[in-house]
Design a protein around this motif. Structure first.
Motif, PDB file in Angstrom:
ATOM      1  N   VAL A  26       0.834  -1.206   0.000  1.00 22.77           N
ATOM      2  CA  VAL A  26       0.000   0.000   0.000  1.00 22.77           C
ATOM      3  C   VAL A  26       0.866   1.252   0.000  1.00 22.77           C
ATOM      4  CG1 VAL A  26      -1.699   1.310   1.340  1.00 22.77           C
ATOM      5  CG2 VAL A  26      -1.952  -1.166   1.075  1.00 22.77           C
ATOM      6  N   ALA A  27       1.977   1.208   0.721  1.00 21.68           N
ATOM      7  CA  ALA A  27       2.876   2.364   0.743  1.00 21.68           C
ATOM      8  C   ALA A  27       3.454   2.630  -0.650  1.00 21.68           C
ATOM      9  CB  ALA A  27       3.994   2.124   1.757  1.00 21.68           C
ATOM     10  N   LEU A  28       3.772   1.555  -1.358  1.00 21.37           N
ATOM     11  CA  LEU A  28       4.323   1.719  -2.701  1.00 21.37           C
ATOM     12  C   LEU A  28       3.262   2.144  -3.713  1.00 21.37           C
ATOM     13  CD1 LEU A  28       6.658  -1.428  -2.833  1.00 21.37           C
ATOM     14  CD2 LEU A  28       7.400   0.963  -2.910  1.00 21.37           C
ATOM     15  N   LYS A  29       2.004   1.676  -3.488  1.00 25.97           N
ATOM     16  CA  LYS A  29       0.928   1.972  -4.438  1.00 25.97           C
ATOM     17  C   LYS A  29      -0.344   2.292  -3.652  1.00 25.97           C
ATOM     18  CE  LYS A  29      -1.294   0.040  -8.567  1.00 25.97           C
ATOM     19  NZ  LYS A  29      -1.469  -1.159  -9.426  1.00 25.97           N
ATOM     20  N   PRO A  30      -0.500   3.548  -3.279  1.00 23.65           N
ATOM     21  CA  PRO A  30      -1.624   3.921  -2.400  1.00 23.65           C
ATOM     22  C   PRO A  30      -3.002   3.616  -2.992  1.00 23.65           C
ATOM     23  CG  PRO A  30       0.038   5.648  -2.435  1.00 23.65           C
ATOM     24  CD  PRO A  30       0.418   4.672  -3.511  1.00 23.65           C
ATOM     25  N   ASP A  31      -3.145   3.551  -4.304  1.00 25.95           N
ATOM     26  CA  ASP A  31      -4.452   3.285  -4.913  1.00 25.95           C
ATOM     27  C   ASP A  31      -4.671   1.802  -5.196  1.00 25.95           C
ATOM     28  OD1 ASP A  31      -2.546   3.068  -6.877  1.00 25.95           O
ATOM     29  OD2 ASP A  31      -3.703   4.130  -8.417  1.00 25.95           O
ATOM     30  N   TYR A  32      -3.903   0.931  -4.558  1.00 24.76           N
ATOM     31  CA  TYR A  32      -3.975  -0.524  -4.752  1.00 24.76           C
ATOM     32  C   TYR A  32      -5.170  -1.024  -3.927  1.00 24.76           C
ATOM     33  CZ  TYR A  32      -1.889  -5.216  -5.497  1.00 24.76           C
ATOM     34  OH  TYR A  32      -1.636  -6.511  -5.875  1.00 24.76           O
ATOM     35  N   THR A  33      -6.328  -1.124  -4.560  1.00 25.91           N
ATOM     36  CA  THR A  33      -7.588  -1.393  -3.855  1.00 25.91           C
ATOM     37  C   THR A  33      -7.571  -2.736  -3.133  1.00 25.91           C
ATOM     38  OG1 THR A  33      -8.776  -0.080  -5.497  1.00 25.91           O
ATOM     39  CG2 THR A  33     -10.084  -1.556  -4.112  1.00 25.91           C
ATOM     40  N   GLU A  34      -7.149  -3.789  -3.827  1.00 22.89           N
ATOM     41  CA  GLU A  34      -7.150  -5.117  -3.224  1.00 22.89           C
ATOM     42  C   GLU A  34      -6.248  -5.157  -2.001  1.00 22.89           C
ATOM     43  OE1 GLU A  34      -6.396  -9.822  -4.484  1.00 22.89           O
ATOM     44  OE2 GLU A  34      -5.940  -8.184  -5.882  1.00 22.89           O
ATOM     45  N   ALA A  35      -5.084  -4.518  -2.084  1.00 21.06           N
ATOM     46  CA  ALA A  35      -4.165  -4.495  -0.946  1.00 21.06           C
ATOM     47  C   ALA A  35      -4.761  -3.704   0.209  1.00 21.06           C
ATOM     48  CB  ALA A  35      -2.829  -3.896  -1.377  1.00 21.06           C
ATOM     49  N   GLN A  36      -5.463  -2.609  -0.082  1.00 24.65           N
ATOM     50  CA  GLN A  36      -6.091  -1.811   0.973  1.00 24.65           C
ATOM     51  C   GLN A  36      -7.153  -2.625   1.720  1.00 24.65           C
ATOM     52  OE1 GLN A  36      -7.533   1.555  -1.230  1.00 24.65           O
ATOM     53  NE2 GLN A  36      -5.688   2.781  -0.858  1.00 24.65           N
ATOM     54  N   ASN A  37      -7.955  -3.372   0.944  1.00 23.21           N
ATOM     55  CA  ASN A  37      -9.003  -4.184   1.572  1.00 23.21           C
ATOM     56  C   ASN A  37      -8.406  -5.267   2.466  1.00 23.21           C
ATOM     57  OD1 ASN A  37     -10.992  -2.687   0.304  1.00 23.21           O
ATOM     58  ND2 ASN A  37     -11.131  -4.085  -1.451  1.00 23.21           N
ATOM     59  N   ASN A  38      -7.372  -5.950   1.961  1.00 20.71           N
ATOM     60  CA  ASN A  38      -6.738  -7.011   2.760  1.00 20.71           C
ATOM     61  C   ASN A  38      -6.052  -6.436   3.994  1.00 20.71           C
ATOM     62  OD1 ASN A  38      -7.550  -9.160   1.162  1.00 20.71           O
ATOM     63  ND2 ASN A  38      -5.766  -9.019  -0.180  1.00 20.71           N
TER      64      ASN A  38
END
Length: 654
Positions: A633-645
């Protein structure tokens, strides 16, 4: 008998009057004396003006290509897809020094490209500008060599340099980044010729040692330099005061060249091995997929016909450099020799016989000039005439780069000798050569635009060979990478419709169908490509990706393993895909292992961090999973799947 008068020795001393120059006693002597003295219009003061003007014209002509990009034809293997060049660390330089690249072992060339990347960055411009600057140096060396060989005739030196430096056939060697090897080996080759002439003049052994060292550097830049020992013998022939080959009778002439021949044989053995896809008995490394440069067709009588035809076309394009192409394919059906190709053996035998006859019978300078000029051309080009088929091209512009010196020296010096006693003839010769220089300047400014990018390169070639599948393959690849999917499909389909036997045309179609989400059709194309050639790592990798798309993970894993077995160096590409496949197959430890290795190469890949985190979660390592997904998430703040997990993990840990 008269008594001789006795004189005081001191009384016989008289002031001496400067003698008149000895007058030539023959027409030949007059010609040599005329050649040795500068022409009235080209004094030493003038030469300091004319040579810089020639170099300026060469620079301007090639500068039209300074904004060109890379082309997707070897440039990826040499530069923009080669991490050893793009990231020139000490370890990577050591790897380049022992690596085979694009079926060539030329470590000095590769190190020079790495230097370009280190000093000026990875953009194409610095590589093209550097090639051009080396070409300018080579033009100076061509002037110096022609000047020395013509008995310091400035007129000859200038026009040979101008025509050689501006010749449009040389655009490929200069503007194509991958041909750094051509301009670099020529730099050392011509320098070796000049130091050898210096050795002949002074007898100083250090000049011979310099020649040998330059020869080694030339061989490390490109294996074509192995012919230098024969060129040195040709220089002995030209410079000898004895007619014919009598100057070769001295044992010292041959003994001093034994080290040169030894290096030539060794380099030739290495080149032959790596051109066939080898690694010279394990001494060298291959940092790209294994290929075969030595073809199977044509053979028998066809090798003579097509090799000779290419030879004839080099002669024609010397004075008529039109319809230039990056690729000159064999006829579509190589088993049926077309009538015009039979001219090749006739021309080759006539020119070779003419050169040999003059070589052994020469008494006059004009005959020795014919033998030298044609001899230089034949020696420096014979290895790339398609007598033993290498690749799929009948000829290539780049092979004329060094060899055209011999022909241009023959034409310019011959024209000088023919017109030197006629003022009007000399003016006509000057005007004619100047007109050719202007024509070459214009054609070169046009030809550099052909190499602007991959699209312009292959579009130009297809104008002359519209049915060639290799060109359509290259153009289709380019369109695919530019996301011009329909245009890519059109090129690949046209190649297949023409009966292409190239596996990559089917692989390209597979890639296009995959991008269009037509996965069954994509798999059909990959299967056909592998039936044609089952040794290609890329095809297995792309088919594995497609299997992943249709949830056939076991088959995907098999293909990824095969891809890595064929080319272990592709682990930076394959590991992330295989790691995902292991994750889908619930083989979490193997997935983590692949992602561990992959993240060593690409630590900023957010997807790899996320997927490793998921695998670690299923292994019971919740802390490790939380750390990995946070990093994603830090590398890609708009990474939706990673944010949900990440949200679910944080809630579960509260």
């Amino acid at each position: 008998m008269a008594k001789q008068k006795k004189t005081d020795p001191r009384s016989s001393i008289r002031p001496t009057v400067a003698p008149h120059p000895a007058r030539p006693t023959s027409l030949q002597a007059k010609a040599e004396a005329a050649a040795q003295s500068p022409k009235p219009g080209f004094s030493h003061l003038r030469i300091t003006l004319w040579l810089p003007l020639v170099l300026l014209a060469v620079l301007i002509a090639f500068s039209f290509g300074f904004r060109n990009g890379f082309v997707d034809w070897d440039d990826s293997e040499y530069v923009f897809g080669n991490p050893y060049v793009l990231q020139p660390t000490g370890e990577h330089i050591r790897t380049l020094l022992q690596s085979v690249v694009a079926l060539n072992y030329h470590p000095l060339t590769m190190v020079s490209l790495a230097g370009n990347s280190a000093w000026f960055g990875p953009g194409a411009t610095s590589f093209i500008v550097t090639n051009t600057l080396i070409h300018l140096l080579n033009t100076v060396l061509v002037f110096g060599l022609a000047y020395q060989l013509s008995r310091q005739n400035q007129w000859v030196g200038l026009f040979v340099a101008a025509l050689w430096g501006l010749h449009p056939m040389h655009v490929e060697s200069v503007i194509w980044v991958s041909e750094r090897k051509d301009v670099l080996y020529t730099l050392f080759f011509l320098s070796a010729c000049l130091t050898y002439l210096r050795y002949r003049k002074t007898g100083t052994r250090s000049w011979l040692l310099s020649t040998f060292l330059l020869f080694v550097l030339a061989c490390l830049s490109k294996a074509m330099a192995v012919v230098l020992p024969l060129v040195l013998l040709l220089l002995d022939y030209w410079e000898s005061e004895k007619p014919g080959v009598q100057g070769w009778r001295k044992p010292s002439v041959w003994l001093e060249k034994l080290p040169f021949f030894g290096v030539a044989v060794f380099v030739g053995l290495v080149a032959t091995n790596v051109q066939a896809g080898g690694d010279f008995h394990g001494w060298l490394l291959r940092i790209a997929e294994k290929k075969d440069a030595v073809g199977q067709e044509p053979f028998a009588a066809r090798w003579l016909v097509y090799g000779s035809y290419g030879f004839m076309m080099y002669l024609i394009k010397l004075v008529a450099p039109f319809r230039l192409s990056a690729f000159y394919p064999y006829p579509e059906n190589v088993r049926n020799i077309e009538p015009q190709h039979w001219l090749g053996p006739v021309v080759f035998l006539l020119v070779s016989g003419f050169a040999l006859w003059h070589f052994f019978t020469a008494q006059k300078k004009s005959s020795r000039l014919v033998a030298f000029g044609l001899g230089f051309f034949l020696i420096t080009i014979v290895l790339v005439l398609q007598f033993m088929t290498v690749g799929a091209a009948i000829m290539a512009d780049r092979y004329s780069y060094l060899s055209y010196f011999g022909l241009l020296f023959l034409l310019v010096y011959g024209l000088f000798l023919y017109t030197e006693h006629s003022g009007s003839g000399q003016q006509f010769a000057t005007s004619t050569l100047a007109a050719f220089a202007v024509l070459f300047f214009y054609l070169t400014t046009q030809q550099v635009q052909v190499w602007k990018n991959t699209e312009t390169l292959w579009t130009n070639a297809l104008r002359y060979y519209p049915d060639n599948d290799q060109m359509r393959e290259g153009l289709g690849d380019y369109y695919g990478k530019q996301n011009r999917i329909d245009e890519a499909m059109q090129q690949f389909q046209a190649a297949v419709a023409n009966g292409s036997a190239r596996y990559h045309c089917y692989e390209g179609l597979g890639n296009v169908y995959g991008l269009k989400n037509d996965f069954p059709k994509a798999l059909e194309m990959y299967d056909q490509a592998l039936r044609m050639d089952s040794t290609k790592s890329d095809v297995y990798y792309n088919r594995g990706l497609t299997y992943n798309k249709v949830n056939r993970f076991s088959e995907a894993l098999r293909d990824f393993n095969k891809a890595l077995a064929l080319v272990p160096e592709k682990d930076t590409v394959v590991l992330t895909a295989r790691g995902f496949t292991y994750l889908q197959l619930k083989q979490y430890r193997e997935s983590v292992s692949d992602y561990n290795r992959f993240l060593q190469y690409k630590p900023d890949d957010a997807t790899a961090w996320h997927n490793r985190g998921v695998s670690r979660y299923y292994l019971g390592d919740r802390a490790g999973a939380l750390a990995d997904i946070r990093r994603a998430v830090a590398l890609k703040p708009d990474y939706t799947e990673a944010q949900n997990n990440l949200r679910q993990l944080e809630q579960a840990s509260q």
